[in-house]
Design an enzyme around this catalytic site. Sequence first.
Site, short mmCIF file in Angstrom:
data_model
loop_
_atom_site.label_atom_id
_atom_site.label_comp_id
_atom_site.label_asym_id
_atom_site.label_seq_id
_atom_site.Cartn_x
_atom_site.Cartn_y
_atom_site.Cartn_z
N ARG A 147 0.85 -1.19 0.00
CA ARG A 147 0.00 0.00 0.00
C ARG A 147 0.89 1.23 0.00
O ARG A 147 1.84 1.32 0.79
CB ARG A 147 -0.91 0.01 1.22
CG ARG A 147 -2.04 1.02 1.13
CD ARG A 147 -2.84 1.11 2.42
NE ARG A 147 -2.23 2.04 3.37
CZ ARG A 147 -2.86 2.51 4.44
NH1 ARG A 147 -4.10 2.12 4.73
NH2 ARG A 147 -2.26 3.35 5.27
N TYR A 159 -3.02 11.93 6.87
CA TYR A 159 -3.38 10.67 7.54
C TYR A 159 -2.81 9.50 6.73
O TYR A 159 -2.91 9.47 5.51
CB TYR A 159 -4.90 10.56 7.61
CG TYR A 159 -5.41 9.39 8.43
CD1 TYR A 159 -5.52 9.50 9.82
CD2 TYR A 159 -5.79 8.20 7.84
CE1 TYR A 159 -6.00 8.46 10.59
CE2 TYR A 159 -6.26 7.14 8.60
CZ TYR A 159 -6.37 7.27 9.97
OH TYR A 159 -6.84 6.22 10.72
N ASP A 210 -5.09 3.83 -0.16
CA ASP A 210 -6.23 4.06 0.72
C ASP A 210 -6.63 5.53 0.67
O ASP A 210 -5.83 6.41 0.99
CB ASP A 210 -5.87 3.66 2.15
CG ASP A 210 -7.07 3.58 3.07
OD1 ASP A 210 -8.15 4.08 2.69
OD2 ASP A 210 -6.94 3.03 4.17
N HIS A 212 -9.22 6.67 2.45
CA HIS A 212 -9.73 6.96 3.80
C HIS A 212 -11.06 7.72 3.77
O HIS A 212 -11.29 8.63 4.57
CB HIS A 212 -8.70 7.74 4.61
CG HIS A 212 -7.46 6.95 4.92
ND1 HIS A 212 -6.22 7.28 4.41
CD2 HIS A 212 -7.27 5.83 5.66
CE1 HIS A 212 -5.32 6.40 4.84
NE2 HIS A 212 -5.93 5.51 5.60
N GLU A 236 -8.84 1.90 -2.08
CA GLU A 236 -9.58 1.54 -0.88
C GLU A 236 -10.39 2.70 -0.32
O GLU A 236 -9.93 3.85 -0.31
CB GLU A 236 -8.57 1.06 0.18
CG GLU A 236 -9.17 0.67 1.51
CD GLU A 236 -8.09 0.28 2.50
OE1 GLU A 236 -8.36 0.36 3.71
OE2 GLU A 236 -6.99 -0.11 2.07
N GLU A 262 -13.99 -2.13 5.96
CA GLU A 262 -13.41 -2.30 7.29
C GLU A 262 -14.30 -1.70 8.37
O GLU A 262 -14.20 -2.08 9.55
CB GLU A 262 -12.00 -1.70 7.36
CG GLU A 262 -11.93 -0.20 7.29
CD GLU A 262 -10.49 0.29 7.23
OE1 GLU A 262 -10.08 1.00 8.16
OE2 GLU A 262 -9.78 -0.04 6.27
N ASP A 316 -4.66 -1.72 15.18
CA ASP A 316 -5.75 -1.67 16.16
C ASP A 316 -6.46 -3.02 16.28
O ASP A 316 -7.39 -3.16 17.08
CB ASP A 316 -6.75 -0.57 15.81
CG ASP A 316 -7.41 -0.75 14.46
OD1 ASP A 316 -6.74 -1.28 13.55
OD2 ASP A 316 -8.57 -0.36 14.31
#
Length: 402
Positions: A147, A159, A210, A212, A236, A262, A316
């Site tokens: 990624r 981010y 990603d 986000h 993503e 997710e 996480d």
Amino acid sequence: MRIVDARVIVTCPGRNFVTLKIVTDEGVTGVGDATLNGRELAVASYLRDHVVPLLIGRDPARIEDTWQYLYQGAYWRRGPVTMSAIAAVDTALWDIKGKVAGLPVYQLLGGRSRDGVTVYGHANGETVEDVLVEVARYVDLGYRAIRVQCGVPGLPKTYGVSADKLFYEPADAALPSEATWSTARYLAHVPTVFARVRDEFGPTLRLLHDVHHRLSPIEAARLGRSLEPYALTWMEDPVPAELPEGFRLIRQHTTTPVAVGEVFNTIWDAAQLIREQLIDYIRTTVVHAGGITHLRRIFDLAALHHVRSGSHGATDLSPVCMAAALHVDLAIPNFGLQEYMRHTDATDEVFPHGYHYADGYLHPAETPGLGVDIDEQAAARYPYAPAYLPVNRLEDGTVHPW
């Protein structure tokens, strides 16, 4: 065999984790991950105050019945707190089932469909040059999929870009930090990043990106179109996942594959996107989508509609969740990719496990059950510490609306 105890363990070896440990009257134990990033104590309370009393005296072998009991028995169903709690119970029961059977969990799910689980790592940097260095490092480590995230010129912080490359943790403060976002700057920059990466590393390395959830559907369509020359494996979370209709617009304008899920908690969150083939990879996880039992249902539906798995696997999710994910990944026919962010040494100490990485693949433990546990004495040395994910604002100060 009966359940005689169920302990909720909250620990913070570098970041917060919530773990459920179920104990039977025959001494067999099982563990399940219940971590919900930034809302950990909500799940801990749901388990401790509302679920654990329902488990005592139950037969741990009745996995499906227990899942239905906890889901159907709660008038207020679904949602990340409820489903993460159910996931912890379900995963722990599969762990017990494997130990009683003397088999690793993937054998109970039908056995191997592949020799190893292909994983992808996170290469990120403030500049394109930094990104190229990180991609090269992951290639040297044997990764077959990477990624790519890059800082955006003109924005002080982006981010997904961190100083600590292998152990990135975005929940960074006791109260949410705030960052500035510019869609125009982002859309102008990202294609140039992938042009450089492809030029440096060739056409066969699997590349991912990603978004986000930062874009509107038409903006995501524009990004997907601009990335087509670089043949991404997926783009993503291009838009917020609450509105499935937005993915139809993306599909009409680009052939860049889309991954999402997710933040999904049930099969009903994903069903429309899967049935209409509006996505190519479904990224639901063991912990946030109701455990192994319910995740398998989602992946089975996906298999009928040419959608592959691509489960979330950031830091996480504890090693308990990663171990459970690997057993599912190994068994399902429509596996795509597994995200893999390495945990810190402190986390690995708290959660001793048998899965391992080699040459671009993760391999689950061959021991009975999940092949992971929690060291409660080590966990006690790391008390809970409040931590939140950052909030984005536009350049004019507006909280980013999507």
